[in-house]
Design a protein around this motif. Sequence first.
Motif, short mmCIF file in Angstrom:
data_model
loop_
_atom_site.label_atom_id
_atom_site.label_comp_id
_atom_site.label_asym_id
_atom_site.label_seq_id
_atom_site.Cartn_x
_atom_site.Cartn_y
_atom_site.Cartn_z
N ARG A 99 0.81 -1.05 -9.79
CA ARG A 99 -0.42 -0.95 -10.58
C ARG A 99 -0.38 -0.96 -11.99
NH1 ARG A 99 -0.90 4.94 -7.62
NH2 ARG A 99 -1.85 4.12 -5.66
N GLU A 125 0.48 -1.18 -0.03
CA GLU A 125 0.02 0.04 -0.09
C GLU A 125 0.68 1.33 -0.02
OE1 GLU A 125 -4.43 -1.02 1.80
OE2 GLU A 125 -2.79 -0.01 3.40
N THR A 126 2.09 1.42 0.68
CA THR A 126 2.69 2.41 0.83
C THR A 126 4.14 2.32 -0.07
OG1 THR A 126 4.30 1.59 2.64
CG2 THR A 126 2.08 2.92 3.11
N ASP A 153 -1.90 9.60 -2.43
CA ASP A 153 -2.17 8.12 -2.23
C ASP A 153 -1.73 7.91 -0.63
OD1 ASP A 153 -2.44 7.71 -5.04
OD2 ASP A 153 -0.65 6.94 -5.29
N MET A 154 -0.82 8.49 -0.15
CA MET A 154 -0.34 8.21 1.37
C MET A 154 -1.45 8.70 2.13
SD MET A 154 1.98 6.14 1.28
CE MET A 154 1.20 5.66 -0.37
N GLU A 159 7.53 5.19 -4.37
CA GLU A 159 6.72 5.50 -5.56
C GLU A 159 7.06 4.53 -6.76
OE1 GLU A 159 7.53 10.17 -5.14
OE2 GLU A 159 6.03 9.64 -6.57
N VAL A 165 -4.01 5.97 2.22
CA VAL A 165 -3.57 4.69 3.01
C VAL A 165 -3.42 4.95 4.49
CG1 VAL A 165 -1.79 3.17 3.41
CG2 VAL A 165 -2.45 3.76 0.96
N LEU A 191 4.99 1.38 -5.98
CA LEU A 191 3.48 1.54 -6.07
C LEU A 191 3.15 1.54 -7.68
CD1 LEU A 191 1.97 3.86 -3.45
CD2 LEU A 191 2.29 1.28 -3.55
N TYR A 222 2.10 10.76 -5.03
CA TYR A 222 2.26 9.76 -4.15
C TYR A 222 1.85 10.37 -2.41
CZ TYR A 222 4.80 6.77 -0.99
OH TYR A 222 5.29 5.75 -0.09
#
Lengths: 768, 287
Positions: free
Chosen positions: A764, A633-634, B269-270, A757, B273, A760, B266
């Motif tokens: 994706r 997720e991160t 996104d965080m 980054e 989350v 992720l 990013y």
Amino acid sequence: MNMTTPIEKREFKIVGKSVRRDDVLEKVTGEAEYTGDVKLSGMLHGKIKRAAIAHARIKSIDVSKALAYPGVKAVLTHENVPRVLHYGSPHPRSASCTKDQFILDDRVRFWGEGVAAVAAISEEIADEALDLIEVEYEPLPAVFEPEDAAQPGAPLIHEVGPGGNLVLDPVRINRGDVEAGFAQADFVLEGTFSGGRPHPAYMEPNVCIADWDGSNKLTFWTSTQTSFMVRGILAEVLGLPLTKVRVLVDHMGGGFGAKQDLFQHEFLCALLAKETRRPVKMEFTRHETFVAGRSRHPCKIWLKQGFKNDGTLVARDMKLVYDSGAYGSHGPGVTIVGTTAATSLYRCENVRLEGRCVYTNTPINGAFRGYGVVQSYYALDIQMDEAAERLGMDPAELKLKNVVRAGDIAPSGHPILGHGLEICLQHGIDVLDWKKLRNRDRTPDPRHPHMRTGWGIGCEMHGSSAYPGIKEQGNATVKVNEDGTVTLLTGAAGLGTGAHTALAQIVGEELGVRFEDVGTIHGDTDVVPWDIGAFASHTTYLVGTAAKMAAGKVRAAVLDRAAMKLQVSAAEIDLSEGKVFVIGDPGRCMTVAEAMGPSRGIPAANIVANGTYEPTKSYSFAAHFAEVHVDTETGIVEVKRVIPVHDVGRVIHPIAAQGQIEGGIQQGIGHTLTEDYIIDKKTGRSLNAGLVDYKMPLSMDMPDIETIILEAAPDPGGPWGAKGVGEDPIIAIGPAIANAIHDAIGVRFHHYPITPEDILKALREKGA
Amino acid sequence: MRRFEYHRADTLEQASRLLTDLGDDTFLFNGGTDLLVEIRERLRRVRHVVDIKQIPGLSDITYDETRGLTFGALVTVGRLENLALVRQRYPNLRAAFASLGSIQVRNRATVVGNVCRASPSADTIPPLIADGAFIHIYSRTNMRVVPLAEFFTGPGKTVLAKGEIVTGITVPPAGDNAGKAYLKHGRRKAMELSTVGVAVSLTMEDGLCNDIRIALGAVGATVLRAPEAEAMLRGTALDAVTVKNAADKAMEECTPISNVRASADYRRDMVGVLTGRAIKQALEAFA
């Protein structure tokens, strides 16, 4: 730490034991004197005015206001310093460098380059005076990427060298027949790889102090790995005989390779001191260690390899482009070493390699632990993992099948005697029960449903000594004092690795005295024997052998003297732990002090011997096994566990060797996951020149490291088979992590650093 | 480092007067952990510093069940971090304090100093805002109390007028029905500036969320609240679907930028989350 000793069984008194380091007390009490601690009466402080433009010609430079500022004693510009073209990397016997630097030029080639220097009565005043220097620039078109710099018609950064912004002519290596090799291949893998610009970020910023005496002799304290090269090139550029330049360096707070250039500030410091007739100190800020220090060469690699279905590697075609930054520095050495390294590691008979090194208008890249090989083995090792995946094979099995073995020619072009990589790899596989790990239950932990775990292997080999690029020489002088103590004189620098302790261990062991009775003198070019510098993982291997040779000679002389006093022949006596005794009759004995000291009618002995050693090269080996956790997720990757299995030949000081391995892993984790010195590709300005935004892993980020050192493949060139260990650990950890990330999430990365980054984004794309 | 003049104030009045009289390049000197670095790195032009560390009455920590936790301007991050009360009642503050700088920095730096620096990425600000903290401001003519959420006007900017000095912060009491969390996201685990920080403070009653405040760090010019996300969560049981939808809403409510630490995308996104994870962690108080 696990040790196995398949090599010569021998009872050692000092070698192989983690004796207390000779510098540890003064360091932990804060009494150790580093260069920055030196204070001289009347000392001035120097500062450098740095350009805020990446490529320009200096139209005019006005220092009148700075000179008039109260407390300023001198200002230097390109108009009043000697104009001498010199090497950035002053290795005296390396033909691979182009002279491309002036002390100060009327041209700026990167953002942050020095254009003027000020000496003032305080650091603050010198700093304030910098703002009063007015420089008018004529901007020149700049290039920040090697691809752009290598284009025909690109702005030329230097008039010297082969042209086309090349630092050296392309390095080409051909072995076998690559086309025939590819024709035999059942499948071919092709990929491009790239590496960022990690910076060594040593604790002690570059610092020097210059002081001229009444006889026009320069005494120069500087934090350097290569004091004799500093002496040589300072003398050359300043037009002095070597007797008029004395370079001093005691303790250092690290260097990692990057402190073996001759830096602009070192010349300027000497010249400011000459101009003012006062001692001058210059110390980098942390920011300056980035912009004016040295980083690892960013690299772009194209790699194509052909494999048979049984995993045999039949062809390797590889092109490497290293980004040198604005000057050559170690670009030639890095290109040669990094390119030739790709002849080996995994066996392949048909190899075609081409390495290039290109100038760009960015800060200078130089020597850094792993010297070009970090980049090339990252590509080789990851592609080997990809081949295993393609074959449906365990990567450990494929690597084991292909790793170099006895009889193979090393990258240096000479056959080496000890090949330890196979043993390292096999040992790790056995210790970890690798097959079971591969077949583990991969169901995510319900408490951490987004976490994936992965294991990866990285392999490496690295030479001790820079042979054949540099024909090296190690020197040592050993003296026995009349009280039985021993003094070792060495030019090897003490970066903080414990090298002097290892050398003293070697002398004590060979001579037959206690470790505590060996003192070491180092860091004074007027006193100690010439030294090439501390780099290329060679100090214990190279200087260690020279010290052992010198110790052997004084031992023979001590035995002769004792034999005379004991009235026996030297062949009848032996020497151990500071005592000379008759073999078979140990009651008849005397201490070394008694042998050396005066007795009725006989003055005390003066026993001194030199050792000089000119080696070829040994290779050390390692396989790193790494476990990562990837948060899907991160995108954060945590390295949880590393099992580094190293062969370094005979271990002289186990804890110091282990420390080198752990430190290399820490740096390597940083390079692979978080560290990148970023240059703005539009302006050439540094975006994170400082520790606020250049992030090295700290203790809390470190995995469990279970170091295993195998004394599997001793090299006869080192003392009792010892080889280097300094650079190896930083090379293998990167591909181990990248391969582990693939094992965890099924995504391949061909670059470093691999950021959250990137993770992720790749997840994706994979999901899409 | 550039030279500057050092002044020591013995009273708030004297400090305030010095701030007014010495001109624009005058700054209060408290822990100094940020100011000195900024002077050294030439990030801030400073001609005068006014040391307030000798002013009496600014070092107290008090707690009572009606007023809550109050601490003075001189209270260090390390002192609060290690306070049993903070560990037990304010796990969100504890997490933020323990993540700031290094142990050495925390032993000199003050929470008030970190707040007044007004960095959008300051770790102490999101949980204090989520807790509804107030800030006490002295001036030579009057005292005022401002909700922390209204204190900041931009990066490095606050409502403080010339000569005003923050004397302390009050955090409302933490009741038994409260759940709190602060999650910091950085490139490494210590000595790090937040890439994103998310604080959640909530209260539960009969299994339903009575109130919730979400504060987002490093994704806007100041620390931001996520009012629409909060509204989606109030009155619900904080079930997984609602939390997910609210976290998505928080992503829309933030306004991050791209820099060397991370891209705007990013960071956004965080926020999603970490908002989900922070709510989950805050709810662990009731588990």
